[in-house]
Design an enzyme around this catalytic site. Sequence first.
Site, PDB file in Angstrom:
ATOM      1  N   LEU A  35       0.834  -1.218   0.000  1.00 34.06           N
ATOM      2  CA  LEU A  35       0.000   0.000   0.000  1.00 34.06           C
ATOM      3  C   LEU A  35       0.865   1.264   0.000  1.00 34.06           C
ATOM      4  CD1 LEU A  35      -2.963  -1.021   2.362  1.00 34.06           C
ATOM      5  CD2 LEU A  35      -2.803  -1.201  -0.128  1.00 34.06           C
ATOM      6  N   THR A 123       7.768  -4.968 -18.659  1.00 30.98           N
ATOM      7  CA  THR A 123       7.353  -3.880 -19.542  1.00 30.98           C
ATOM      8  C   THR A 123       8.139  -3.898 -20.853  1.00 30.98           C
ATOM      9  OG1 THR A 123       7.494  -1.472 -19.752  1.00 30.98           O
ATOM     10  CG2 THR A 123       8.975  -2.460 -18.173  1.00 30.98           C
ATOM     11  N   ASP A 124       7.562  -3.296 -21.888  1.00 29.73           N
ATOM     12  CA  ASP A 124       8.290  -3.146 -23.150  1.00 29.73           C
ATOM     13  C   ASP A 124       9.417  -2.115 -23.015  1.00 29.73           C
ATOM     14  OD1 ASP A 124       6.707  -0.859 -22.974  1.00 29.73           O
ATOM     15  OD2 ASP A 124       5.833  -1.026 -24.976  1.00 29.73           O
ATOM     16  N   GLU A 125       9.398  -1.325 -21.923  1.00 30.64           N
ATOM     17  CA  GLU A 125      10.400  -0.256 -21.783  1.00 30.64           C
ATOM     18  C   GLU A 125      11.812  -0.804 -21.579  1.00 30.64           C
ATOM     19  OE1 GLU A 125       9.110   3.159 -19.533  1.00 30.64           O
ATOM     20  OE2 GLU A 125       7.011   2.678 -19.878  1.00 30.64           O
ATOM     21  N   TYR A 150      13.490   3.565 -14.158  1.00 27.65           N
ATOM     22  CA  TYR A 150      12.382   2.589 -14.072  1.00 27.65           C
ATOM     23  C   TYR A 150      12.667   1.393 -14.979  1.00 27.65           C
ATOM     24  CZ  TYR A 150       7.945   0.391 -15.407  1.00 27.65           C
ATOM     25  OH  TYR A 150       6.966  -0.531 -15.728  1.00 27.65           O
ATOM     26  N   LYS A 154      13.391  -2.572 -14.039  1.00 28.98           N
ATOM     27  CA  LYS A 154      12.558  -3.686 -14.520  1.00 28.98           C
ATOM     28  C   LYS A 154      13.430  -4.673 -15.310  1.00 28.98           C
ATOM     29  CE  LYS A 154       8.649  -4.206 -14.216  1.00 28.98           C
ATOM     30  NZ  LYS A 154       7.799  -4.837 -13.154  1.00 28.98           N
ATOM     31  N   ILE A 206       1.339  18.351 -21.794  1.00 26.73           N
ATOM     32  CA  ILE A 206       1.909  17.455 -22.806  1.00 26.73           C
ATOM     33  C   ILE A 206       3.410  17.721 -22.852  1.00 26.73           C
ATOM     34  CG2 ILE A 206       1.358  18.983 -24.758  1.00 26.73           C
ATOM     35  CD1 ILE A 206       0.469  16.392 -26.220  1.00 26.73           C
ATOM     36  N   ARG A 274      10.325  15.384 -20.589  1.00 25.79           N
ATOM     37  CA  ARG A 274      10.905  14.438 -19.631  1.00 25.79           C
ATOM     38  C   ARG A 274      12.357  14.179 -20.027  1.00 25.79           C
ATOM     39  NH1 ARG A 274       7.839   8.766 -19.722  1.00 25.79           N
ATOM     40  NH2 ARG A 274       6.549   9.720 -18.142  1.00 25.79           N
TER      41      ARG A 274
END
Length: 336
Positions: A35, A123-125, A150, A154, A206, A274
């Site tokens: 949590l 993930t595809d990342e 990130y 992963k 954006i 980013r």
Amino acid sequence: MKLLVTGGAGFIGANFIHFWLRRNPNDAIVNFDALTYAGNLENLRDVEKHPGYSFVKGDITDPIAVNSAMNGVEAIVHFAAESHVDRSIDHPATFVKTNVLGTQVLLDAALKNGVKRFHHISTDEVFGALTLEDATKFSELTPYNPRSPYAASKAGSDHLVRAYFHTYGLATTISNCSNNYGPYQHPEKLIPLAITNLLEGKKVPIYGDGFYVRDWLYVEDHCRAIELILKHGVAGETYCVGGMTENISNRQIISKILQLMDENMSMIEEVSDRPGHDRRYAVDWTKINTQLGWQPQHEFETGLEETINWYMEHKDWWQHVKSGEYKEYYKKQYQS
Ligand code: NAD
Ligand code: TYD
């Protein structure tokens, strides 16, 4: 069957628990979740009374808690992770701890407890970034080239999962999926951020030029892929899972949302990009299609409409999420 689902209070995990108990009502699920800011037990109100469902509050980096939750468990579906790229740029250490160390602690416990299947959600990342010009897609054969903290964390977890298969013979499977969208997604992510901002009369931020491309997968289609892998997937194998979008940019997605919500383009706000922003992701899901018979069933437009309707009908849910820790995060991230 008794399953241990880690991260079941988050977006995909909660959708998966609903999905699984609907289709496998005699099974038992232990939802193991720390949590964090992303975990929300409100996501599970509808299944709380199911006789097979139970919740354990615990951290996947804690071997004692993890071991005791594995009693009698036959399969693990591992969703728990720090999942937001922007947060990983500010706090990479948390990502390494949860995503890399946490996965290793779980793998160890799975081995000790004789768990028959460990399914890891990735993930595809991990594959890096594609360009807008080429037509290539990521597949199970694409070399790893993670570019954000990130994605790197992963990738580290995927390598550990494969190492436990090859070294210790743990029956593991991995799925590398594209960007999910649908009910219960935290409003820090693009689609729910756009919908809920518009419902609050706020603009949609954006990043950069907005010509960034993701492969969008409706969360229920993802849950169906996981079910097939758990039931028919082969230990040691990886399956790429993607959606039905082809080269749709963030700008086009926001325009579609604006149109569906009867808003105009003045509601777009261009903000700083980013750092290290990956240009394009696209997933080739031929392997899971030919070997397990999976294909996505939700066209992007239908899935998006369903998602908008869900957020319109669940204002209390997202207003509550947006009122807590998220308020501070938003101020810092978007300087507003
Ligand atoms: P999420 O951020 O919505 O939920 C993560 C959940 O994990 C939360 O409930 C959180 O409380 C829990 N958690 C975090 N750290 C924990 C810890 N140390 N111990 C126990 N629980 C912990 O994430 P999501 O979007 O549902 O993603 C689920 C999985 O799918 C992640 O592994 C993510 O990397 C992967 N994935 C997500 C997407 C996407 O588009 N959302 C795409 C590809 C892969
Ligand atoms: P996100 O939902 O954070 O997923 P990911 O980074 O894992 O792909 O972002 C999806 C795309 O939307 C990505 O190209 C970044 C962009 N984006 C924005 O343009 N504005 C925003 O406020 C956010 C959160 C994301």
